[in-house]
Design a protein around this motif. Structure first.
Motif, PDB file in Angstrom:
ATOM      1  N   LEU A   1      14.044  -2.124 -12.677  1.00  0.00           N
ATOM      2  CA  LEU A   1      13.394  -1.034 -11.949  1.00  0.00           C
ATOM      3  C   LEU A   1      13.829   0.306 -12.521  1.00  0.00           C
ATOM      4  CD1 LEU A   1      13.610  -2.218  -8.232  1.00  0.00           C
ATOM      5  CD2 LEU A   1      11.807  -2.634  -9.907  1.00  0.00           C
ATOM      6  N   LEU A   2      15.101   0.421 -12.896  1.00  0.00           N
ATOM      7  CA  LEU A   2      15.619   1.667 -13.458  1.00  0.00           C
ATOM      8  C   LEU A   2      14.843   2.058 -14.715  1.00  0.00           C
ATOM      9  CD1 LEU A   2      17.916   3.843 -13.319  1.00  0.00           C
ATOM     10  CD2 LEU A   2      19.146   2.395 -14.906  1.00  0.00           C
ATOM     11  N   THR A   3      14.662   1.128 -15.624  1.00  0.00           N
ATOM     12  CA  THR A   3      13.920   1.400 -16.854  1.00  0.00           C
ATOM     13  C   THR A   3      12.474   1.755 -16.545  1.00  0.00           C
ATOM     14  OG1 THR A   3      15.338  -0.087 -18.123  1.00  0.00           O
ATOM     15  CG2 THR A   3      13.184   0.429 -19.067  1.00  0.00           C
TER      16      THR A   3
ATOM     17  N   CYS B   1      26.297   4.131 -13.723  1.00  0.00           N
ATOM     18  CA  CYS B   1      27.007   3.108 -14.500  1.00  0.00           C
ATOM     19  C   CYS B   1      26.073   2.154 -15.238  1.00  0.00           C
ATOM     20  CB  CYS B   1      27.949   2.318 -13.596  1.00  0.00           C
ATOM     21  SG  CYS B   1      27.112   1.113 -12.537  1.00  0.00           S
ATOM     22  N   LEU B   2      24.853   2.002 -14.744  1.00  0.00           N
ATOM     23  CA  LEU B   2      23.821   1.136 -15.332  1.00  0.00           C
ATOM     24  C   LEU B   2      24.190  -0.346 -15.342  1.00  0.00           C
ATOM     25  CD1 LEU B   2      22.768   3.433 -18.307  1.00  0.00           C
ATOM     26  CD2 LEU B   2      22.011   3.488 -15.935  1.00  0.00           C
ATOM     27  N   MET B   3      25.136  -0.754 -14.478  1.00  0.00           N
ATOM     28  CA  MET B   3      25.506  -2.176 -14.405  1.00  0.00           C
ATOM     29  C   MET B   3      25.756  -2.673 -12.987  1.00  0.00           C
ATOM     30  SD  MET B   3      29.276  -2.133 -16.031  1.00  0.00           S
ATOM     31  CE  MET B   3      30.684  -1.806 -14.996  1.00  0.00           C
TER      32      MET B   3
ATOM     33  N   ALA C   1      27.542  -1.314 -10.363  1.00  0.00           N
ATOM     34  CA  ALA C   1      28.853  -1.118  -9.746  1.00  0.00           C
ATOM     35  C   ALA C   1      29.009   0.200  -8.994  1.00  0.00           C
ATOM     36  CB  ALA C   1      29.946  -1.213 -10.809  1.00  0.00           C
ATOM     37  N   CYS C   2      28.173   1.199  -9.256  1.00  0.00           N
ATOM     38  CA  CYS C   2      28.491   2.551  -8.778  1.00  0.00           C
ATOM     39  C   CYS C   2      27.748   3.016  -7.535  1.00  0.00           C
ATOM     40  CB  CYS C   2      28.261   3.568  -9.898  1.00  0.00           C
ATOM     41  SG  CYS C   2      26.507   3.905 -10.204  1.00  0.00           S
ATOM     42  N   GLN C   3      26.734   2.362  -7.079  1.00  0.00           N
ATOM     43  CA  GLN C   3      25.962   2.769  -5.899  1.00  0.00           C
ATOM     44  C   GLN C   3      25.055   3.968  -6.143  1.00  0.00           C
ATOM     45  OE1 GLN C   3      26.489   0.761  -3.165  1.00  0.00           O
ATOM     46  NE2 GLN C   3      28.010  -0.309  -4.368  1.00  0.00           N
ATOM     47  N   ASP C   4      24.752   4.336  -7.374  1.00  0.00           N
ATOM     48  CA  ASP C   4      23.978   5.546  -7.644  1.00  0.00           C
ATOM     49  C   ASP C   4      22.511   5.287  -7.962  1.00  0.00           C
ATOM     50  OD1 ASP C   4      24.148   8.385  -7.717  1.00  0.00           O
ATOM     51  OD2 ASP C   4      23.913   8.306  -9.886  1.00  0.00           O
ATOM     52  N   CYS C   5      22.049   4.053  -7.871  1.00  0.00           N
ATOM     53  CA  CYS C   5      20.662   3.792  -8.264  1.00  0.00           C
ATOM     54  C   CYS C   5      19.847   3.077  -7.186  1.00  0.00           C
ATOM     55  CB  CYS C   5      20.619   2.997  -9.575  1.00  0.00           C
ATOM     56  SG  CYS C   5      21.240   1.317  -9.430  1.00  0.00           S
ATOM     57  N   TRP C   6      20.216   3.248  -5.941  1.00  0.00           N
ATOM     58  CA  TRP C   6      19.493   2.580  -4.858  1.00  0.00           C
ATOM     59  C   TRP C   6      18.061   3.100  -4.746  1.00  0.00           C
ATOM     60  CZ3 TRP C   6      21.454  -1.623  -2.791  1.00  0.00           C
ATOM     61  CH2 TRP C   6      22.838  -1.791  -2.737  1.00  0.00           C
ATOM     62  N   VAL C   7      17.119   2.175  -4.615  1.00  0.00           N
ATOM     63  CA  VAL C   7      15.724   2.474  -4.297  1.00  0.00           C
ATOM     64  C   VAL C   7      15.294   1.514  -3.193  1.00  0.00           C
ATOM     65  CG1 VAL C   7      15.100   3.379  -6.582  1.00  0.00           C
ATOM     66  CG2 VAL C   7      14.828   0.939  -6.118  1.00  0.00           C
ATOM     67  N   ARG C   8      14.182   1.810  -2.559  1.00  0.00           N
ATOM     68  CA  ARG C   8      13.693   0.946  -1.485  1.00  0.00           C
ATOM     69  C   ARG C   8      12.396   0.275  -1.930  1.00  0.00           C
ATOM     70  NH1 ARG C   8      15.858   0.537   3.301  1.00  0.00           N
ATOM     71  NH2 ARG C   8      16.974   2.510   3.119  1.00  0.00           N
ATOM     72  N   LEU C   9      12.276  -1.026  -1.647  1.00  0.00           N
ATOM     73  CA  LEU C   9      11.068  -1.780  -1.966  1.00  0.00           C
ATOM     74  C   LEU C   9      10.102  -1.732  -0.789  1.00  0.00           C
ATOM     75  CD1 LEU C   9      12.589  -4.916  -3.752  1.00  0.00           C
ATOM     76  CD2 LEU C   9      11.749  -2.784  -4.757  1.00  0.00           C
TER      77      LEU C   9
ATOM     78  N   CYS D   1      19.174  -0.697 -11.258  1.00  0.00           N
ATOM     79  CA  CYS D   1      19.686  -1.083 -12.573  1.00  0.00           C
ATOM     80  C   CYS D   1      19.815  -2.590 -12.747  1.00  0.00           C
ATOM     81  CB  CYS D   1      21.027  -0.410 -12.849  1.00  0.00           C
ATOM     82  SG  CYS D   1      22.382  -1.046 -11.853  1.00  0.00           S
ATOM     83  N   SER D   2      19.826  -3.338 -11.643  1.00  0.00           N
ATOM     84  CA  SER D   2      20.020  -4.781 -11.769  1.00  0.00           C
ATOM     85  C   SER D   2      18.908  -5.592 -11.091  1.00  0.00           C
ATOM     86  CB  SER D   2      21.384  -5.183 -11.198  1.00  0.00           C
ATOM     87  OG  SER D   2      21.490  -4.792  -9.850  1.00  0.00           O
TER      88      SER D   2
END
Length: 96
Positions: A32-34, A57-59, A61-69, A78-79
């Protein structure tokens, strides 16, 4: 304008999705990140200032890429792999 530009692997099948209610597309196998960052200029707003963020972090671990489906689940961009027809809503962040 998109934050990232795809330089390789353009021969994978296209996958359509919606981003904040607008049509967008990525490629089969994208996270989703890409998919979001090749379609838009940011991933989400910061929890502290609502400034645009693009992940950290892109892996996972960091909690910075949350999105909602579309079904309400909150996932790490990122994952989580892009699926055809997904509805993705970005977190706007909070103004202080």
């Amino acid at each position: 304008m998109a934050l990232l530009k795809r330089l390789a692997e353009g021969d994978r099948p296209a996958v359509t999705f919606t981003l904040d209610g607008q049509p967008a597309s990525g490629l089969l196998g994208d996270t989703l990140l890409t998919a979001v960052l090749t379609s838009s200029e940011h991933l989400r707003g910061s929890d502290f200032s609502a400034q645009p963020r693009a992940g950290f972090c892109l892996m996972g671990a960091c909690q910075d890429c949350w999105v909602r489906l579309g079904d309400g689940r909150r996932v790490r961009a990122c994952s989580t792999l892009l699926e055809p027809g997904q509805h993705i809503t970005r977190e706007p962040g909070r103004s202080v």
